[in-house]
Structure formats: C-alpha cells, structure tokens
Scaffold this motif. Structure first.
Motif, PDB file in Angstrom:
ATOM      1  N   VAL A 125       4.518 -18.044 -35.863  1.00 21.69           N
ATOM      2  CA  VAL A 125       3.445 -17.153 -36.336  1.00 21.69           C
ATOM      3  C   VAL A 125       4.054 -16.120 -37.277  1.00 21.69           C
ATOM      4  O   VAL A 125       5.135 -15.597 -37.021  1.00 21.69           O
ATOM      5  N   GLU A 126       3.371 -15.863 -38.383  1.00 18.14           N
ATOM      6  CA  GLU A 126       3.867 -14.840 -39.315  1.00 18.14           C
ATOM      7  C   GLU A 126       3.324 -13.465 -38.934  1.00 18.14           C
ATOM      8  O   GLU A 126       2.190 -13.334 -38.480  1.00 18.14           O
ATOM      9  N   ALA A 127       4.158 -12.438 -39.123  1.00 10.84           N
ATOM     10  CA  ALA A 127       3.733 -11.072 -38.815  1.00 10.84           C
ATOM     11  C   ALA A 127       2.583 -10.691 -39.734  1.00 10.84           C
ATOM     12  O   ALA A 127       2.535 -11.091 -40.898  1.00 10.84           O
ATOM     13  N   LYS A 128       1.638  -9.915 -39.198  1.00 12.81           N
ATOM     14  CA  LYS A 128       0.477  -9.480 -39.983  1.00 12.81           C
ATOM     15  C   LYS A 128       0.724  -8.093 -40.561  1.00 12.81           C
ATOM     16  O   LYS A 128       1.105  -7.168 -39.842  1.00 12.81           O
ATOM     17  N   THR A 129       0.478  -7.942 -41.842  1.00 11.62           N
ATOM     18  CA  THR A 129       0.635  -6.617 -42.448  1.00 11.62           C
ATOM     19  C   THR A 129      -0.390  -5.650 -41.864  1.00 11.62           C
ATOM     20  O   THR A 129      -0.171  -4.457 -41.798  1.00 11.62           O
ATOM     21  N   ASP A 130      -1.530  -6.211 -41.395  1.00 13.29           N
ATOM     22  CA  ASP A 130      -2.550  -5.347 -40.806  1.00 13.29           C
ATOM     23  C   ASP A 130      -2.037  -4.686 -39.526  1.00 13.29           C
ATOM     24  O   ASP A 130      -2.415  -3.554 -39.202  1.00 13.29           O
TER      25      ASP A 130
END
Lengths: 83, 153, 153, 83
Positions: free
Chosen positions: B139-144
């Motif tokens: 899973v990629e980290a969310k900038t949100d």
C-alpha cells in the motif's frame, strides 16, 4: 552495525537484516546508503529511488543527512502505512 | 508487546472485548471515545482484496507508540489511552486497529482519539501489503494522511 | 423505541454489546468511531452523586433523533449510525449514551460522531436529575455545550 | 389541547400533562403561558422565569412568539441536559 529493511525494501534486498561493518569514513546516512546500494543488485534496486527511503537510527526517525556515528541499528523502510 | 497502553499483536482481537475492558478500567471517566479501523475488501484503486499482511518494526513501534501516548496525555486531560494494532495476515472485515481514550471531557476524548489515529497512520513503523486477484502490492502512503497529521503540529 | 438507528430505553445497556452488533453490521466500513458517555460520581459543583434519573419526552425524542441522524448522513458519507440513550435511574459508572458511526473515511466517522454528541447534549429532549447526600437537583444546561453545538452551524 | 411539562417544570406544576381548552384569543405561546401561569401557585412557579422555559409545538422546538393555532400538543421544559 545492524542494518534492517522493511516492506518492499526488505523484499528487494532479499533479507530483513544484516550485520555489517561500514568502511571508515562512512559518517552519514547518505554515505551509508551509497555503500549499501553497491553491495548487490537487490540493494541497488531497494535504494534506487532515495526519496522514498525513510531511515531510523536506533529506532528514531532521522533524515539522510544525519550522522550514523555510534549507531547500533539503522533501519530503512518506505513511508509507513499502518493504522 | 504491551508498552504503556499500546499493544501490537499478530493474534486477532475483538474490539468489543477491548472496549469492555477499557470501560471497566475507567468507570469514573465521563467520556470514552474509540476508533476501530477495519480491513476493507477493496484497494484505493478499486481492486478486490482478499487478504492483507501487516509488517512492523517491533522495537521502533514500541518506542513510537509509548511516545505517542505520552504526547496525547500531555496535550489533553486524559484518564487513560489504549491502542491495539494487528500485524500478520488479515482478511476483509478484520479489525486492524483499536484506539480508545477516556476523559472527563468529551472534547478531549474525541480529539485525542483522532490525533492518535492520524499519527498512527503517518508515524508508526507498520506497512500494509494487499493481495488480490492480480497479485500482491504494498500500500502506498497517502498524502492526505500527512495533511491530517499536520493539523496537530 | 427504535427509530432509524436511535433507541431511548429505560433498560441498562452494555456499550461493548452495542459495538459488537454495530461492527458485525458494518464489516465493509473502513472506520468506526464511537463515543460512550458514563455517569460520573461527582456533580459539576464537586458534590458526590449517588444516583441520576433521566427523564425524556418520548414522542419528541423519536422525531429529534431521527432528524439528527438524517442530518449527519447528509453532511458526511456514513454507512451507518447508531444512538442508544438511557433514561430512568442510573448509578455512577453506568453508560448513559452510546453513539457509533461507520464510514469508509475515518474523518467522516469521527466528525459525525462528535456532531451527534454535541447535538444530543443541546437538542435531545432529555433531562438529568442528580441525587447526592444533600438532596436531588436538576442538572443545569452548560453554555459550553451550546458553544460546541454552534460549531456545526 | 394537550399540555406537557418536563423535569422541574413538571415537579412545580405537580403533573406531567393536562388536557386544556385555552380561551378564544390565545394565539401565541406567550399568551398560552400567561393563561397557564395563572392557573395555580405551582403553574406560577413553573413559569416564573420565562427565559428558562423552552417550548415544543407538536414535538418541534418553537419560540415564545410562535403561534399555537391548530396545535394538538404543546410541551414546556427547561433547557435539555441529555447526552
């Protein structure tokens, strides 16, 4: 010095940890990465995009300019995704 | 391992059992806020997910979670804090994380709980890998999540 | 009586049982936020309280709670909402209110839960009377609750 | 018209509800309160501080200037303290 890898960095390197003795003159995280990246194709792939590489020195977040002098454990991992 | 109210464990847990224990320990608190994160059956891209594996850095997670709880207690008048975080392999619907805060003040309980979740998402050394029909992907980290965590600085 | 997710009841309830049922109904939601209000053993003046009696206006409470839940669902992307509110005679530590929200988005779950609590405190036709060593007294409304509820306008 | 009282207003009036037929010309909540307050010492005490008196007409909050024309149920109560 114990080097740890997590998540896809672990998978690319092909191991979760290794005990290494970096050459004299390896003073910063960046210099340690330079040395590690040349160790194998897997290491090279893990460190290919350094912007994605987070670092903890003895379990504390540090940036790539930080010193590794006296460090017992340096961990490399992608941005965290827990919670 | 339990460090001052935080536990990261490979065994499944039941949030309702955690809540029962937490309220029993904090009968004098006027308010308890909790958050439960559950594994979703679709990825951010809309793909169906069959399983999720969570990996963590145990020594660092223990340090981080203890610091996180200490910081929450410093910011808000809290009677108690509890964090339980799953690692290992989960299936859709399984609880991933349970956070509970107890306080005489409901605003403190709510805000501390939200703060803890925001920081768990952005600081705790835990990584998720999702497995679906087309394979597995980290899973990629969310900038949100970074934006949300930034609110508390 | 149950009205679209809200229940006001004289019987005691167990928040952990409510949470278990709520998460079982919402396994596909990424996040569940809950708040539990518990009876405190001291009044706002610091007096020891032995018992509390809650009185309500049933017909109006049903209308208000249904409207409140509809408004929360309009404001935030919620999968589900649950409100359980005790009336009758309670002792210290007893749960007074349980609010749960389920959403794919944790911010929505948190904010809707906080919104619901703020409005329950200021709009639901329910009144508390506290009994202590020096007698019984109706609890006075807090202006701070009005301020909090005002944030959502 | 059904009149309901809650919390300390109920205690002061001495009953929780009563069915009453206000005189012709009772058009607003304020006029209804004027008439109710004169019914007994208890009613007078309940309505003594009108700033504290909240009103619901057929289960909907209204202010003291609201009309009661056609109302089936008018409830009087202090500020709520639930939650």
């Amino acid at each position: 010095m114990k080097i740890l890898y997590f998540a896809w960095m672990r998978e690319k390197v092909g191991r979760s940890e290794e005990i290494l003795d970096p050459p004299a003159g390896t003073q910063t995280v960046t210099q340690l990465i330079d040395w590690l990246a040349a160790r194998s194709a897997g290491h090279g792939a893990a460190f290919a995009n350094r912007k994605l590489v987070k670092v903890a020195r003895d379990q504390v977040h540090v940036d790539h300019a930080a010193s590794i002098a006296g460090a017992r454990e340096v961990a490399f991992f992608p941005p965290v995704t827990g919670g | 391992m339990m460090v001052s109210g935080a536990r990261v464990q490979a065994e499944p847990f039941d949030p309702s059992v955690e809540l029962k224990a937490f309220s029993a320990r904090n009968v004098k608190s006027g308010g308890i806020a909790t958050f439960i994160g559950q594994m979703r059956d679709t990825s951010a891209d809309g793909e169906t997910i069959n399983a999720m594996t969570l990996e963590h850095y145990p020594a660092m997670a223990d340090v981080q979670l203890a610091e996180l709880i200490a910081e929450a207690k410093q910011r808000w008048p809290l009677d108690d804090v509890r964090i339980v975080h799953r690692v290992g392999t989960l299936k859709p619907g399984d609880p991933i994380v349970f956070v509970a805060t107890a306080s005489a003040h409901r605003e403190a309980a709510f805000h501390a709980c939200e703060f803890l979740m925001d920081w768990l998402k952005t600081k705790a050394p835990i990584w998720k890998k999702e497995s679906g029909a087309t394979g597995a992907a980290w899973v990629e980290a969310k900038t949100d999540d970074d934006r949300r965590a930034g609110r508390w600085r």
